[in-house]
Design an enzyme around this catalytic site. Sequence first.
Site, PDB file in Angstrom:
ATOM      1  N   GLN A  22      -4.499   3.142  -4.181  1.00 13.87           N
ATOM      2  CA  GLN A  22      -5.342   2.384  -3.262  1.00 13.87           C
ATOM      3  C   GLN A  22      -6.811   2.463  -3.651  1.00 13.87           C
ATOM      4  OE1 GLN A  22      -4.752   0.461  -0.019  1.00 13.87           O
ATOM      5  NE2 GLN A  22      -3.296   0.138  -1.655  1.00 13.87           N
ATOM      6  N   THR A  68       0.806  -1.224   0.000  1.00 13.17           N
ATOM      7  CA  THR A  68       0.000   0.000   0.000  1.00 13.17           C
ATOM      8  C   THR A  68       0.836   1.268   0.000  1.00 13.17           C
ATOM      9  OG1 THR A  68      -0.107  -0.133   2.403  1.00 13.17           O
ATOM     10  CG2 THR A  68      -1.918  -1.120   1.179  1.00 13.17           C
ATOM     11  N   ASN A 114       0.361  10.874   0.588  1.00 14.83           N
ATOM     12  CA  ASN A 114       0.916  10.697  -0.752  1.00 14.83           C
ATOM     13  C   ASN A 114      -0.234  10.438  -1.722  1.00 14.83           C
ATOM     14  OD1 ASN A 114       2.124   9.714  -3.158  1.00 14.83           O
ATOM     15  ND2 ASN A 114       3.910   8.987  -2.035  1.00 14.83           N
ATOM     16  N   PRO A 115      -0.670  11.442  -2.479  1.00 15.21           N
ATOM     17  CA  PRO A 115      -1.796  11.250  -3.403  1.00 15.21           C
ATOM     18  C   PRO A 115      -1.537  10.179  -4.462  1.00 15.21           C
ATOM     19  CG  PRO A 115      -1.315  13.583  -3.099  1.00 15.21           C
ATOM     20  CD  PRO A 115      -0.188  12.827  -2.470  1.00 15.21           C
ATOM     21  N   ILE A 122      -4.103  13.477   2.898  1.00 13.99           N
ATOM     22  CA  ILE A 122      -3.518  12.397   2.110  1.00 13.99           C
ATOM     23  C   ILE A 122      -2.007  12.626   2.065  1.00 13.99           C
ATOM     24  CG2 ILE A 122      -3.503  11.184  -0.085  1.00 13.99           C
ATOM     25  CD1 ILE A 122      -6.146  11.009   1.501  1.00 13.99           C
ATOM     26  N   GLY A 137      -7.551   2.401   2.644  1.00 14.62           N
ATOM     27  CA  GLY A 137      -7.508   1.139   1.907  1.00 14.62           C
ATOM     28  C   GLY A 137      -8.869   0.529   1.649  1.00 14.62           C
ATOM     29  N   GLU A 138      -9.814   0.711   2.580  1.00 14.96           N
ATOM     30  CA  GLU A 138     -11.118   0.058   2.461  1.00 14.96           C
ATOM     31  C   GLU A 138     -12.183   0.909   1.798  1.00 14.96           C
ATOM     32  OE1 GLU A 138      -9.703  -3.089   5.301  1.00 14.96           O
ATOM     33  OE2 GLU A 138      -9.280  -0.972   5.086  1.00 14.96           O
ATOM     34  N   GLY A 192      -6.580   6.296   7.183  1.00 16.30           N
ATOM     35  CA  GLY A 192      -6.335   5.255   6.195  1.00 16.30           C
ATOM     36  C   GLY A 192      -7.436   5.207   5.156  1.00 16.30           C
TER      37      GLY A 192
END
Length: 741
Positions: A638, A464, A631-632, A629, A704-705, A702
Site C-alpha cells: 500500500q 488492498t 500484515n506488513p 500493522i 492507504g492514504e 488504515g
Amino acid sequence: MTAIAPAATPMIGGAFARVEGPLKVTGAAQYTADHHFPGMLYAVPVGATIAAGTLRRLDTSKALAMPGVHQVFTRENIGRFYRVSKGSGAMLDERRPPLSDDEIHYYGQFIALVVADTFEQASAAAAMVQASYDIRQADVGMALTPDKEPTVDSERGDAPGAYAAGEVTLDHTYATPPETHNPIELHSSVAVYDGTGFTLYETSQAVMNHKAVMVQMLGVAPENVRVITRYLGSGFGGKLWPWTHCLLAAAAARNLRRPIKLEISRKMMFQMVGHRPATRQRVRLAATPAGRLTSLQHDYVYHASQLDMNKENCGEATSYMYSTPNLRVTSAYARRHTGATTSMRGPGAVPGLYAIESAMNEMAAKLGVDPLALRLLNEPAINESKNIPFSSRHLKECLEQGAARFGWHERTTQPGSMRRDGVVLGWGMAAASWMAKRLPASVSVSLHEDGTARVSCATQDLGTGTYTMLAQMTADVIGLPLDRISVALGDTVLPPGPVSGGSMATGSLVPATLQAARNAVKKLLGAVRECAESPFPGVDPKTLSLTGGLVHKPGQVPGSGVPFQEILARAHLNHVSGSGQSGSSDRDKDAGKLSMQSFGAHFVEVAWQPEIARLRVNRIVTVIDGGKIINPRTGRNQIEGAIMMGVGMALFEETHYDTRNGAPINSNLADYVMTTHADAPDVDVLFLDYPDTALNELGARGIGEIGLAGVAAAITDAVHHATGVRVRELPVQIQDLLVQA
C-alpha cells in the site's frame, strides 16, 4: 481426526501472501466486466460534445436503423428517475439523475444510451446519434478565483496580527492541477433484472452505499436491489460512489428485460466519473529567528462542478500538524464546467500537505536551519486547535528514524553542491499525516464440520488486502491456518460493511471480526453439551477453550485437545456461527476527547542532469506510524503504491481542458502521463510499532492514504536542492528547471 499444527508465524503482524492471490494470477477472480449472462446486451453512452449549453435536438433515427440495435434511450423514453434525499445518508457526487433535462454542464455529460447485441454494434450506433445545441461559453480555466467569500475552517489566536508582527515571514502560493483516476479496471456495470428485483454487478468501493443510492433513484424497495463487487481493479476514491452510468445500465435492464453490460471507455473516465480538483493555496508563515512558528495562515481554493459540491478539505491536517499559537485556515471554491469532482487517494490532506510541507521547507531555508530540525522544533504536545491529546503521535520517531536510514546527516545545504558519478543530487524531505476513524461494521464467522471456517462481510476488497486481513484476524482467534479459512466479501446480502475509502475499512473491521470469531467459538464450546458422547464428560463448557483449532480443558499442554470439527460432528451440527458489530468512532463514549491520526515522513533523493534535461527520483525512504500493522507485506504494498502516485503527482500528472469546448485533452494513457516501472525509484518502507488502542483493540489504523501525503513536497524540496529552482505549481516542468541549468 488429526490436530492442526499451530502457525509458526503470528497471525496478527505476519507478512502473509494474499489469500485471493492464486485466483487473481490464474484469471479465476471475476471482475465486474467479466460477468456474462444469456441474452446479455451491450450499452454504450453518448456524451455531449460541449461543456455548457442546451440540447436542442437529438436525432436517433440513424442509430436505431443500424444492425443489432435494440433501443436508443433518451430523456423521452428512459423512464423516471428519482433524486437521492440529502438526509438519507446515501452518498453520490453527481446528484442530478442522468437524462433528466436538456441542460449541459460539462463535456461528456450523457445525452443518450445505445443498446445493441454487441459492443461493436452499440459503439457504431452511438457514433451515429446526432445532437445540436445552443452553446454557452464554458469556463474550464484553473487559475482559481473564489466564487464567494472564504469560510473559516479552523482558527486560534490572531494569525494575521502575529504574521504582521513576525520577525521572519514567508508568503507563497502553491497550486495543484486536476488529476484523473486511472485504475487498470475501467468503471463498468452489469445489470440483471428479473421482473421484480435488480442484481447489479458494479465497480464499487462501497456496495452498501451503492445499494442505498440505487434503491432511491430507481424507486424500488431495498429487498429488490442486490449489489455485488467481488473484486476491484483499484479505485483510488473514484469508485466510492455511484456514477450516472450505473443508473442507466439498471434502467436499460429494467426496460428491455435483458441483462445489460455497460463499460466506460478510458476517454470517458476523464469526463464523468470524477477527478481530483485543482487547488490554489496561499500559505503565510511567521517565525522567530530560532525557528519557532508564531503564525500559520492557510487559505485555499478548489474547483467544483456547476451543480455539485465536493469539498477538497486541504486544511484537514493544517490545524494539528505543527505547534503555533496563532492559526487561521480558510476555504473557498470556484465552479467550473467540468464533471463532478470526487475523492482521490488522500482527498484534501494530500494537496494540502503539499502546500504546508513545501512552505515549511522554504521557511527552513529562509531561517538557515535544517528542515528536519524545524519540524522537530515545532512538534506539538497536543492538538492545539481542539485542545485535546493525540491518541498516538510518533511523528518525531518517523522523522528521526527516516533521517538515519536515509543518511540525512550527510546532506549539504547549498543547492547543486552534492554529486555522485557526475550527476547532481538533490535531497528533500516532508512529513505526512492522515486521519484515523472507525465506521459501523458487521461481520459473521462460522465454524464448519469439515474443519474450516468462513468469515463474511459486505465490505469489498479494492485490492488492498481486505480478504487476507479478515482471514488473519479470524485465524488468530480460532487457531486455523489461512488455507482453512474462506472469506466472502462484496455482496449486499452479507452483513453490512464499511466503505473501502479514507483508510477506514481496516480499523472498522477489527472489532467486528474479533467479536464474531469469539462468539462463534463460544457457540462451539456450548455445543459440547449437545454431544451424544461428550469428549469432556462432566466438564462445564464455560471452562473449555479453543486453541490451535483444538478444544481443551484448562491447563492442557499446547497441541492437545479435541479438534473442533469433532465436537460439531458429535453434536450433529453442520456449523456454528457468531456475529460481531462495531460502531462509529464518532459515537464512542470518549469521542472528541482524543485526536486520532497516523503520521509519517518521507526522505527523497533526485538526480539532475542539466546537460540532457533529465530529472529522476532515485530513492525514497518512508517511515510510517500507522498503529499495529496487521500484515506488513500487504501494508508495504500500500505504501509503495501510494509513493508511486506521489511521484506522478510531483512530476507527471495533470489533466488539461480545451478552453474552446471544455473537453479533457489528454484523455488517454499515452498523453496523461503516470509513473511507470521505468520511473519507479528504490523505495525503503519502515513501519513503527505503536498500536493505537483508542481506535480498536489491536491498535490498527488504515494506511492507504498516508503513503501519498507529503511525497510531492519532499520531491520538490529535493528538486530545489539539486537545481536551485523552487517549484510551487505541480507538476514540475523541465523547462522551468533549465533556467538554472
